[in-house]
Scaffold this active site. Structure first.
Site, PDB file in Angstrom:
ATOM      1  N   VAL A 105       0.841  -1.207   0.000  1.00 45.46           N
ATOM      2  CA  VAL A 105       0.000   0.000   0.000  1.00 45.46           C
ATOM      3  C   VAL A 105       0.872   1.252   0.000  1.00 45.46           C
ATOM      4  O   VAL A 105       0.371   2.364   0.028  1.00 45.46           O
ATOM      5  CB  VAL A 105      -0.938  -0.013   1.239  1.00 45.46           C
ATOM      6  CG1 VAL A 105      -1.871  -1.207   1.192  1.00 45.46           C
ATOM      7  CG2 VAL A 105      -0.143  -0.019   2.555  1.00 45.46           C
ATOM      8  N   HIS A 121      -4.715  -4.714  -1.780  1.00 46.66           N
ATOM      9  CA  HIS A 121      -4.988  -4.390  -0.370  1.00 46.66           C
ATOM     10  C   HIS A 121      -5.163  -2.897  -0.147  1.00 46.66           C
ATOM     11  O   HIS A 121      -5.117  -2.433   0.999  1.00 46.66           O
ATOM     12  CB  HIS A 121      -3.860  -4.933   0.517  1.00 46.66           C
ATOM     13  CG  HIS A 121      -3.872  -6.437   0.621  1.00 46.66           C
ATOM     14  ND1 HIS A 121      -2.817  -7.165   1.121  1.00 46.66           N
ATOM     15  CD2 HIS A 121      -4.819  -7.348   0.275  1.00 46.66           C
ATOM     16  CE1 HIS A 121      -3.125  -8.451   1.078  1.00 46.66           C
ATOM     17  NE2 HIS A 121      -4.325  -8.581   0.555  1.00 46.66           N
ATOM     18  N   CYS A 134     -22.601   6.705   2.610  1.00 43.06           N
ATOM     19  CA  CYS A 134     -22.083   7.975   2.073  1.00 43.06           C
ATOM     20  C   CYS A 134     -21.465   7.755   0.690  1.00 43.06           C
ATOM     21  O   CYS A 134     -20.771   6.751   0.478  1.00 43.06           O
ATOM     22  CB  CYS A 134     -21.022   8.514   3.027  1.00 43.06           C
ATOM     23  SG  CYS A 134     -20.219  10.032   2.444  1.00 43.06           S
ATOM     24  N   SER A 196       5.309 -13.371   2.189  1.00 42.69           N
ATOM     25  CA  SER A 196       5.347 -14.562   3.045  1.00 42.69           C
ATOM     26  C   SER A 196       4.265 -15.565   2.662  1.00 42.69           C
ATOM     27  O   SER A 196       4.230 -16.671   3.176  1.00 42.69           O
ATOM     28  CB  SER A 196       5.158 -14.159   4.513  1.00 42.69           C
ATOM     29  OG  SER A 196       3.907 -13.483   4.663  1.00 42.69           O
TER      30      SER A 196
END
Ligand code: BV8
Length: 254
Positions: A105, A121, A134, A196
């Site tokens: 990210v 992600h 919203c 991993s």
């Protein structure tokens, strides 16, 4: 485990390639990984900072965690592994297919010049409204700010703003995941760098590629739990291994 001495890969210019990355590709840029010793999760219980329940319980803590990661990511830059992945994308542009699927990210792939990026992600530098009713809940906005004095409020509805990150227990964006799976289904080469292999559903991508017959290649500091799905394993630091593996593509030769 099929470990090999690191050497340039032969990648035809018309190949279909998927590169999957995790925190290990950013480690040498100075970004902490999640599960290595001294990693991000050692200082914070995952439940407290990377789940929606944790956010609802203490939004100020979660925003301190992500504000610190924004500051850390601002202070560093892409490393030779990020740049090698960009060179591979450019090499394949005329006749091949390239998709970068990243769990990261931190935005370093985009800063290095990667264009065809699926951020499975989410993005540290985007913010959206936590109120599902919203319109800003599904319209993340670019946001590099830090919030040391408490969580920001949505200008639209007054609700809480949250980082545009996929937390544990939250689904990946269905469109992003569908595109990732389609790219993997069609690929000749599936190159994984610095992960991993423990976080699902992304942890299952190597098996998907392997069972569909793709050439599955791993570049990692150590063998991950899903190492059995990689036909070729190259161990070492990403900024050493990846430029060597991609040397022919970087030079523009097949
Ligand atoms: C979902 C946000 C369903 C936070 C992250 C099946 C089995 C078991 C569990 C599950 C399952 N399916 C789902 C789950 C639950 C969960 C999960 O997978 N849990 C695991 C931990 C057991 N998954 C989820 O919750 C996912 N959601 O499935 O939703 C659903 C469906 C419908 C409706 C509702 C719900 C969501 C997962 C996303 C979670 N969010 N991040 C944040 O980033 O702030 S995950 C987090 O881990 C990061 O995103 C990170 O990218 C990701 C993976 O970590 P890595 O990148 O691999 O980093 P790590 O530190 O682990 O490893 C680094 C590697 O690099 C190591 O191998 C190391 O050796 C190597 N390395 C280090 N240095 C170098 C290097 N390599 C090369 N060079 C170096 N220098």
């Amino acid at each position: 485990m099929n470990t090999r001495p690191v050497a340039p890969l032969d990648i035809p210019p018309d190949a279909s390639v998927v590169v999957l990355t995790g925190a290990g590709i950013s480690a040498e840029s100075g970004i902490a990984t999640f599960r290595d010793s001294g990693g991000l999760w050692e200082q914070h219980p995952v439940e407290a900072v990377a789940t929606h329940e944790g956010f609802v319980a203490d939004p100020a803590l979660v925003w301190r965690f992500y504000s610190a990661r924004r500051q850390a990511a601002h202070g560093v830059g892409p490393n030779p592994a990020h740049h090698a992945v960009v060179a591979l994308e450019r090499y394949l542009e005329p006749r091949g297919h390239f998709t970068l699927v990243t769990q990261n990210v931190d935005g370093l792939h985009e800063r290095a010049g990667s264009r065809r990026v699926l951020r499975v992600h989410g993005s540290l530098f985007h913010t959206r409204c936590d109120n599902d009713a919203c319109p800003r809940a599904t319209a993340p906005v670019r946001d590099e700010a830090t919030y040391p004095d408490g969580p920001p409020s949505c200008p639209e509805c007054g609700g809480l703003l949250r980082p545009d990150i996929v937390w544990f227990g939250e689904p990946l964006d269905p469109l992003v995941e569908t595109r990732a799976r389609h790219a993997i289904t069609d690929c000749d080469l599936f190159l994984t760098i610095g992960t991993s292999g423990v976080v699902w559903p992304v942890a299952g991508y190597a098996r998907l590629a392997y069972e569909l017959g793709a050439r599955t290649v791993l570049a990692n500091l150590e063998a991950p739990v899903n190492v059995g799905y990689f036909r070729e394993v190259y161990l070492g630091r990403a900024s050493d291994v990846v430029p060597t593996l991609l040397a022919k593509a970087i030079q523009g030769v097949g």
